[in-house]
Motif scaffolding. Structure first.
Motif, PDB file in Angstrom:
ATOM      1  N   VAL A  59     -29.650  -4.118 -62.191  1.00 23.62           N
ATOM      2  CA  VAL A  59     -28.381  -3.998 -62.898  1.00 23.62           C
ATOM      3  C   VAL A  59     -28.017  -2.521 -62.980  1.00 23.62           C
ATOM      4  CG1 VAL A  59     -27.185  -4.356 -65.088  1.00 23.62           C
ATOM      5  CG2 VAL A  59     -28.781  -6.094 -64.229  1.00 23.62           C
ATOM      6  N   LEU A  60     -26.846  -2.175 -62.467  1.00 19.03           N
ATOM      7  CA  LEU A  60     -26.419  -0.775 -62.431  1.00 19.03           C
ATOM      8  C   LEU A  60     -25.543  -0.400 -63.611  1.00 19.03           C
ATOM      9  CD1 LEU A  60     -25.595  -0.479 -58.610  1.00 19.03           C
ATOM     10  CD2 LEU A  60     -27.758  -0.008 -59.782  1.00 19.03           C
ATOM     11  N   GLY A  61     -24.898  -1.392 -64.224  1.00 18.43           N
ATOM     12  CA  GLY A  61     -24.028  -1.083 -65.348  1.00 18.43           C
ATOM     13  C   GLY A  61     -23.381  -2.329 -65.910  1.00 18.43           C
ATOM     14  N   VAL A  62     -22.601  -2.141 -66.985  1.00 18.37           N
ATOM     15  CA  VAL A  62     -21.841  -3.215 -67.607  1.00 18.37           C
ATOM     16  C   VAL A  62     -20.377  -2.809 -67.594  1.00 18.37           C
ATOM     17  CG1 VAL A  62     -21.436  -4.519 -69.729  1.00 18.37           C
ATOM     18  CG2 VAL A  62     -23.774  -3.922 -69.062  1.00 18.37           C
ATOM     19  N   ASN A  86     -15.560 -11.491 -71.233  1.00 16.24           N
ATOM     20  CA  ASN A  86     -14.855 -10.255 -70.847  1.00 16.24           C
ATOM     21  C   ASN A  86     -15.760  -9.114 -70.404  1.00 16.24           C
ATOM     22  OD1 ASN A  86     -12.357 -11.471 -71.594  1.00 16.24           O
ATOM     23  ND2 ASN A  86     -12.794 -10.954 -73.736  1.00 16.24           N
ATOM     24  N   PHE A  87     -17.046  -9.368 -70.229  1.00 18.31           N
ATOM     25  CA  PHE A  87     -17.950  -8.329 -69.738  1.00 18.31           C
ATOM     26  C   PHE A  87     -18.807  -8.868 -68.603  1.00 18.31           C
ATOM     27  CE2 PHE A  87     -16.928  -6.699 -73.938  1.00 18.31           C
ATOM     28  CZ  PHE A  87     -16.728  -5.346 -73.668  1.00 18.31           C
ATOM     29  N   PHE A  88     -19.135  -7.957 -67.674  1.00 15.30           N
ATOM     30  CA  PHE A  88     -19.881  -8.346 -66.492  1.00 15.30           C
ATOM     31  C   PHE A  88     -20.934  -7.280 -66.182  1.00 15.30           C
ATOM     32  CE2 PHE A  88     -15.717 -10.162 -66.341  1.00 15.30           C
ATOM     33  CZ  PHE A  88     -15.882 -11.440 -65.812  1.00 15.30           C
ATOM     34  N   ALA A  89     -21.964  -7.688 -65.452  1.00  9.43           N
ATOM     35  CA  ALA A  89     -22.955  -6.735 -64.955  1.00  9.43           C
ATOM     36  C   ALA A  89     -22.638  -6.412 -63.509  1.00  9.43           C
ATOM     37  CB  ALA A  89     -24.362  -7.334 -65.054  1.00  9.43           C
ATOM     38  N   THR A  90     -22.791  -5.136 -63.131  1.00  6.19           N
ATOM     39  CA  THR A  90     -22.742  -4.771 -61.717  1.00  6.19           C
ATOM     40  C   THR A  90     -24.187  -4.738 -61.214  1.00  6.19           C
ATOM     41  OG1 THR A  90     -22.656  -2.441 -62.382  1.00  6.19           O
ATOM     42  CG2 THR A  90     -20.578  -3.500 -61.783  1.00  6.19           C
ATOM     43  N   VAL A  91     -24.440  -5.472 -60.149  1.00  5.75           N
ATOM     44  CA  VAL A  91     -25.809  -5.676 -59.682  1.00  5.75           C
ATOM     45  C   VAL A  91     -25.933  -5.263 -58.222  1.00  5.75           C
ATOM     46  CG1 VAL A  91     -27.658  -7.368 -59.325  1.00  5.75           C
ATOM     47  CG2 VAL A  91     -26.091  -7.611 -61.279  1.00  5.75           C
ATOM     48  N   ARG A  92     -26.952  -4.465 -57.939  1.00  4.60           N
ATOM     49  CA  ARG A  92     -27.269  -4.099 -56.560  1.00  4.60           C
ATOM     50  C   ARG A  92     -28.003  -5.280 -55.924  1.00  4.60           C
ATOM     51  NH1 ARG A  92     -30.194   1.467 -54.417  1.00  4.60           N
ATOM     52  NH2 ARG A  92     -30.783   0.643 -52.359  1.00  4.60           N
ATOM     53  N   GLU A  98     -22.475  -6.466 -56.583  1.00 10.00           N
ATOM     54  CA  GLU A  98     -21.709  -7.608 -57.063  1.00 10.00           C
ATOM     55  C   GLU A  98     -21.424  -7.487 -58.554  1.00 10.00           C
ATOM     56  OE1 GLU A  98     -23.907 -11.129 -56.134  1.00 10.00           O
ATOM     57  OE2 GLU A  98     -23.311 -11.120 -54.010  1.00 10.00           O
ATOM     58  N   LYS A  99     -20.310  -8.061 -58.946  1.00 12.18           N
ATOM     59  CA  LYS A  99     -19.927  -8.145 -60.356  1.00 12.18           C
ATOM     60  C   LYS A  99     -20.275  -9.558 -60.830  1.00 12.18           C
ATOM     61  CE  LYS A  99     -15.663  -7.748 -63.107  1.00 12.18           C
ATOM     62  NZ  LYS A  99     -14.223  -7.424 -63.008  1.00 12.18           N
ATOM     63  N   ARG A 100     -21.244  -9.665 -61.754  1.00 12.72           N
ATOM     64  CA  ARG A 100     -21.731 -10.973 -62.175  1.00 12.72           C
ATOM     65  C   ARG A 100     -21.541 -11.179 -63.675  1.00 12.72           C
ATOM     66  NH1 ARG A 100     -27.644 -11.016 -59.139  1.00 12.72           N
ATOM     67  NH2 ARG A 100     -26.887 -10.712 -56.989  1.00 12.72           N
ATOM     68  N   PRO A 101     -21.352 -12.440 -64.113  1.00 12.93           N
ATOM     69  CA  PRO A 101     -21.184 -12.733 -65.541  1.00 12.93           C
ATOM     70  C   PRO A 101     -22.419 -12.332 -66.337  1.00 12.93           C
ATOM     71  CG  PRO A 101     -20.571 -14.633 -64.194  1.00 12.93           C
ATOM     72  CD  PRO A 101     -21.227 -13.652 -63.276  1.00 12.93           C
ATOM     73  N   LEU A 102     -22.196 -11.992 -67.594  1.00 15.80           N
ATOM     74  CA  LEU A 102     -23.297 -11.675 -68.515  1.00 15.80           C
ATOM     75  C   LEU A 102     -23.546 -12.859 -69.445  1.00 15.80           C
ATOM     76  CD1 LEU A 102     -22.586  -8.009 -69.671  1.00 15.80           C
ATOM     77  CD2 LEU A 102     -24.482  -8.793 -68.270  1.00 15.80           C
ATOM     78  N   PHE A 103     -24.831 -13.061 -69.784  1.00 14.87           N
ATOM     79  CA  PHE A 103     -25.200 -14.150 -70.680  1.00 14.87           C
ATOM     80  C   PHE A 103     -26.173 -13.646 -71.742  1.00 14.87           C
ATOM     81  CE2 PHE A 103     -24.082 -16.085 -66.663  1.00 14.87           C
ATOM     82  CZ  PHE A 103     -23.318 -17.199 -67.033  1.00 14.87           C
ATOM     83  N   THR A 104     -26.122 -14.302 -72.888  1.00 12.68           N
ATOM     84  CA  THR A 104     -27.159 -14.129 -73.898  1.00 12.68           C
ATOM     85  C   THR A 104     -27.711 -15.524 -74.220  1.00 12.68           C
ATOM     86  OG1 THR A 104     -27.720 -13.159 -76.026  1.00 12.68           O
ATOM     87  CG2 THR A 104     -25.579 -14.264 -75.874  1.00 12.68           C
ATOM     88  N   TYR A 105     -28.592 -15.631 -75.212  1.00 15.15           N
ATOM     89  CA  TYR A 105     -29.236 -16.911 -75.481  1.00 15.15           C
ATOM     90  C   TYR A 105     -29.113 -17.306 -76.941  1.00 15.15           C
ATOM     91  CZ  TYR A 105     -31.288 -16.266 -70.879  1.00 15.15           C
ATOM     92  OH  TYR A 105     -31.449 -16.081 -69.528  1.00 15.15           O
ATOM     93  N   ASP A 106     -28.903 -18.602 -77.171  1.00 20.55           N
ATOM     94  CA  ASP A 106     -28.814 -19.150 -78.529  1.00 20.55           C
ATOM     95  C   ASP A 106     -30.232 -19.490 -78.995  1.00 20.55           C
ATOM     96  OD1 ASP A 106     -28.288 -20.363 -80.885  1.00 20.55           O
ATOM     97  OD2 ASP A 106     -27.260 -22.109 -80.036  1.00 20.55           O
ATOM     98  N   THR A 107     -30.892 -18.513 -79.622  1.00 23.54           N
ATOM     99  CA  THR A 107     -32.281 -18.723 -80.062  1.00 23.54           C
ATOM    100  C   THR A 107     -32.373 -19.140 -81.520  1.00 23.54           C
ATOM    101  OG1 THR A 107     -32.499 -16.377 -80.627  1.00 23.54           O
ATOM    102  CG2 THR A 107     -33.151 -17.049 -78.401  1.00 23.54           C
ATOM    103  N   GLU A 108     -31.289 -18.946 -82.271  1.00 24.43           N
ATOM    104  CA  GLU A 108     -31.345 -19.190 -83.723  1.00 24.43           C
ATOM    105  C   GLU A 108     -31.707 -20.637 -84.039  1.00 24.43           C
ATOM    106  OE1 GLU A 108     -28.487 -18.811 -87.682  1.00 24.43           O
ATOM    107  OE2 GLU A 108     -27.905 -17.890 -85.773  1.00 24.43           O
ATOM    108  N   ASN A 109     -31.165 -21.585 -83.298  1.00 26.48           N
ATOM    109  CA  ASN A 109     -31.386 -22.997 -83.585  1.00 26.48           C
ATOM    110  C   ASN A 109     -32.386 -23.644 -82.628  1.00 26.48           C
ATOM    111  OD1 ASN A 109     -29.438 -23.025 -85.709  1.00 26.48           O
ATOM    112  ND2 ASN A 109     -27.827 -23.011 -84.130  1.00 26.48           N
ATOM    113  N   HIS A 110     -33.125 -22.803 -81.878  1.00 25.09           N
ATOM    114  CA  HIS A 110     -34.052 -23.367 -80.896  1.00 25.09           C
ATOM    115  C   HIS A 110     -35.379 -22.603 -80.932  1.00 25.09           C
ATOM    116  CE1 HIS A 110     -30.091 -24.683 -79.533  1.00 25.09           C
ATOM    117  NE2 HIS A 110     -30.712 -25.696 -78.937  1.00 25.09           N
ATOM    118  N   TYR A 112     -12.418  -4.118 -64.108  1.00 19.21           N
ATOM    119  CA  TYR A 112     -13.195  -3.263 -63.203  1.00 19.21           C
ATOM    120  C   TYR A 112     -13.283  -3.905 -61.823  1.00 19.21           C
ATOM    121  CZ  TYR A 112     -17.002  -0.336 -61.433  1.00 19.21           C
ATOM    122  OH  TYR A 112     -17.767   0.533 -60.686  1.00 19.21           O
ATOM    123  N   GLU A 113     -13.006  -3.110 -60.815  1.00 15.54           N
ATOM    124  CA  GLU A 113     -13.067  -3.580 -59.433  1.00 15.54           C
ATOM    125  C   GLU A 113     -14.190  -2.847 -58.713  1.00 15.54           C
ATOM    126  OE1 GLU A 113     -10.389  -3.179 -55.369  1.00 15.54           O
ATOM    127  OE2 GLU A 113      -9.362  -3.233 -57.302  1.00 15.54           O
TER     128      GLU A 113
END
Length: 337
Positions: free
Chosen positions: A76-79, A64-70, A35-47, A84-85
């Motif tokens: 996670v197999l790649g970004v 505009n970037f996604f993870a490919t996940v088995r 599957e192609k899934r959204p990528l996330f990061t975290y706002d740690t600077e203010n928390h 990308y299809e």
């Protein structure tokens, strides 16, 4: 998965009959979904808060970037990017069914995955042979690979293999590649149209390589010329040589000389090099280099071996050797000076 005996890369289970592509997927453990899934990061600077306090840190979506996940292992197999299809394994192999057209005599022989499943491959044996001299037989294969890590296209290639020593004889001619590459972003219809070119490539290269290899089996080459050819073929690229010069040229020089010695030893002493088609011939010199990567060189493991021969240094050196032999056929030993 391989049929009847272990594949040359010594990976996978052995089965006693030729499977369909859907059976090959199951036998090789490739019946997983990506599957192609959204990528996330975290706002740690203010928390930052109290390290002992349970807090919820807001997620920030990476645009505009996604993870490919088995899916079965959640690995996670790649970004990859927006365009990308994902091509599922079953679709890639079904795609290969379309390439070979369900042709009579086309047999699926090996298939598998590398790493955590980010790259898959399948080989199909084509009917007929390239025959050099009377008894030196080369089988014809189509090799298909695709990846889920965002690196590389779907690639379908013609890869002849010399039976007596199991050498994969990669060969792209000056005016023709031995493969077709299809982007993951292309539609299924476009991919199918591109893929049908592979059968045309296989037919043309079969005829041309049959002529080339039989001519090479008649061209004499001295031991001294073999040594020069091996030195030229195995020399590092400019990029690698530049790195070597910056680091330890003496250590690399010893390694290089050791490799040349091993290739020449294979060329002059291996039993597969003592045949009428190979002993003292240009065809034998070419096979000495392909044979080194297939049967002599030590690899960390079998997966590293497969990657080198089909995608990496082994592939590039084999092609360099092929080009040098073509030049030798036309101009003689002067091309090695």
């Amino acid at each position: 998965m391989s049929v009847k005996e272990k594949a040359w890369h010594n990976l996978g289970q052995v089965i006693d009959r030729y499977p369909t592509s859907s059976e090959a997927i199951r036998f090789a453990g490739l019946d997983y979904i990506v599957e192609k899934r959204p990528l996330f990061t975290y706002d740690t600077e203010n928390h930052l808060g109290d390290p002992d306090e349970d807090i919820i840190i807001p997620e920030i979506e990476v645009p505009n970037f996604f993870a490919t996940v088995r899916v079965d292992t959640e690995q996670v197999l790649g970004v990859v990017g927006n365009d990308y299809e994902v091509v599922q394994n079953r679709d890639a192999f079904g795609f290969f069914d379309a390439i070979v057209g369900g042709g009579e005599g086309v047999l699926y022989e090996t298939c598998g995955a590398l790493g955590n499943g980010e790259r898959i491959f399948i080989t199909a044996k084509l009917p007929g042979y390239i025959r050099v001299g009377k008894d030196d037989v080369i089988e014809k294969y189509l090799f298909l690979t695709t990846s889920h890590d965002g690196y590389g296209s779907i690639t379908a290639a013609f890869t002849p293999t010399r039976i007596v020593c199991n050498n994969t004889l990669h060969a792209a001619l000056n005016n023709m590649s031995n493969c077709v590459k299809i982007r993951h972003t292309q539609s299924a219809k476009e991919r199918l149209l591109q893929a049908h070119k592979v059968m045309g490539i296989a037919n043309i290269l079969t005829d041309q390589l049959n002529g080339i290899f039989n001519r090479w089996a008649q061209i004499r080459i001295t031991d001294k010329e073999v040594l020069k050819l091996v030195q030229r073929a195995m020399a590092p690229s400019r990029e690698i040589l530049g790195k070597v010069l910056d680091e330890n040229i003496d250590e690399y020089s010893k390694h290089f000389l050791n490799v040349v010695d091993k290739v020449c030893d294979y060329a002059f002493t291996n039993e597969t090099q003592q045949m009428e088609t190979t002993k003292g011939t240009l065809f034998g010199a070419y096979n000495a280099i392909t044979g080194y990567f297939q049967n002599v060189k030590h690899y960390k493991n079998e997966e590293v071996k497969l990657k080198s021969i089909l995608f990496g240094n082994g592939l590039s050196k084999t092609q360099t050797a092929f080009n040098l032999c073509r030049a030798f056929e036309k101009e003689g030993g002067s091309v090695l000076n």
